[in-house]
Design a protein around this motif. Sequence first.
Motif, mmCIF file in Angstrom:
data_model
loop_
_atom_site.group_PDB
_atom_site.id
_atom_site.type_symbol
_atom_site.label_atom_id
_atom_site.label_comp_id
_atom_site.label_asym_id
_atom_site.label_seq_id
_atom_site.Cartn_x
_atom_site.Cartn_y
_atom_site.Cartn_z
ATOM 1 N N ALA A 290 4.369 2.490 -22.584
ATOM 2 C CA ALA A 290 5.330 2.506 -21.482
ATOM 3 C C ALA A 290 6.729 2.302 -22.060
ATOM 4 C CB ALA A 290 5.004 1.384 -20.508
ATOM 5 N N ASP A 292 11.062 2.018 -20.751
ATOM 6 C CA ASP A 292 11.963 1.935 -19.602
ATOM 7 C C ASP A 292 12.829 3.188 -19.546
ATOM 8 O OD1 ASP A 292 10.878 -0.507 -19.158
ATOM 9 O OD2 ASP A 292 12.571 -1.658 -19.971
ATOM 10 N N MET A 313 4.265 7.598 -16.693
ATOM 11 C CA MET A 313 4.242 6.138 -16.906
ATOM 12 C C MET A 313 3.078 5.469 -16.176
ATOM 13 S SD MET A 313 6.461 5.270 -19.142
ATOM 14 C CE MET A 313 5.721 6.680 -19.923
ATOM 15 N N SER A 320 6.640 -0.143 -17.254
ATOM 16 C CA SER A 320 7.897 0.596 -17.416
ATOM 17 C C SER A 320 8.827 0.295 -16.246
ATOM 18 C CB SER A 320 7.560 2.089 -17.462
ATOM 19 O OG SER A 320 8.663 2.871 -17.158
#
Length: 418
Positions: A290, A292, A313, A320
């Motif tokens: 994951a 961001d 994700m 995330s």
Amino acid sequence: MDVIVINGGKALSGSVTTSGSKNAALPLLFAALLAKGEHSFENVPQLKDIDSTELLLNHLNCETYRTGNQLKVTVNEPGELVAPYDIVRKMRASILCLGPLLARHGRVKVSLPGGCAIGSRPINLHIEPLQQLGAHIEIENGYVFATAKKLVGDRIVFDFATVGGTENIMMAATLCRGTTVLENVAREPEVVDLARCLRSMGAKIEGEGTSTITIEGVDELEPAAYSVIPDRIEAGTLLLAGAITGGDVKVVKCVPGDLYALINKLADCGFEIETGEDWVRVKPCKQWRAVDLDTAPHPGFPTDLQAQFMALMTQANGTSVITERIFENRFMHVQELARMGANITPETQVAVVHGNKGGLSGAPVMATDLRASACLILAGLATEGETVVSRIYHLDRGYENLEAKLAGLGARIERRSL
Ligand code: EPU
């Protein structure tokens, strides 16, 4: 009513060709209004939004002829210079006729586009710069009435690097008296494509792709003969389709440089990506991390791929945090992903996605906007069982034969009429 039915759980593989860009083609077709005569555009995708644009051009006394992906537009002297509500409400990009018609004819009446599902989307950054160039603008009865004897160049600093605002003012400025300097403009590849097309029509433009564009007005422009760039959002969606199925997909006839932010994110997730001059390949990956994500104006991560990336994700290892910074309401796919079993905590413009490989299951879901449709199709490809996506008229606005392209990569996907 058509629906898309997906029986997922199969890794995609093979090669798929990118279509022409919707968001580049739309402003180019409106740019035709700047010059009388026959314009010829190649690589124009066959989409509902292009049909709506043709409808508006026809209403403005232009003739349009399509042969495959070539679209010819003959611009005649217009009758009434009005973009009516019935056409504008179907497609917000219709506002892009404002700058060209005002600059060439000195008057125009365009319906206000109003809000849309993904946000309120005002047009102040189209209107105020035109006023700065000397237009007299009144908004009454749901219409923008704009007049100008002759627009005159000025220095304009945009509050935000708006794509449509940059395009509208850039088109208007080509026929202004004197020089216009646009600062804090959008740097999207579609803006660059429009500048190149305008230059091929005789416009004097410099700086596209940077945050300052300078335009020296000319008296008139020639008709365009121009080919639309490949659709980076479609290419990105197809790459993500490969990624989410753990597949091996090569997307050809695209511009890898325009996909840099996505390619970087995929690499951060652990995907191996190969690129060539006009292709990108995602290689099989069993488990990805994951990461961001914050959407941002180009060259940042495009908001138009946020929903599709969120689908990826849901299958990642870890959590995330996805932040949508361009539109205030672009998380409507979250509740539909949740119907498929995704674990996502949505806040206003932040969604926390708790990845769980294999945690999705097929379900009936509803598309709420164009990119949400693509997100749900990707989620459907990642899960075993049947996913039925309804309201796919959103999809048809902006993807050319997506289901056929995915089927060509081995997906079990079909369109059904209910
Ligand atoms: N904004 C204003 N005032 C304005 C114009 C924009 O406040 O006068 C705000 C918008 O409300 C939004 C932000 O600025 O919050 C960005 O809007 P922008 O003007 O950049 O977007 P747009 O020109 O309306 C184009 C694409 C969108 C894409 C955005 C952002 C076309 C036809 N549309 O819209 O594409 O998301 O840029 O990259 O080019 C899509 O294809 O799914 C799509 C929505």
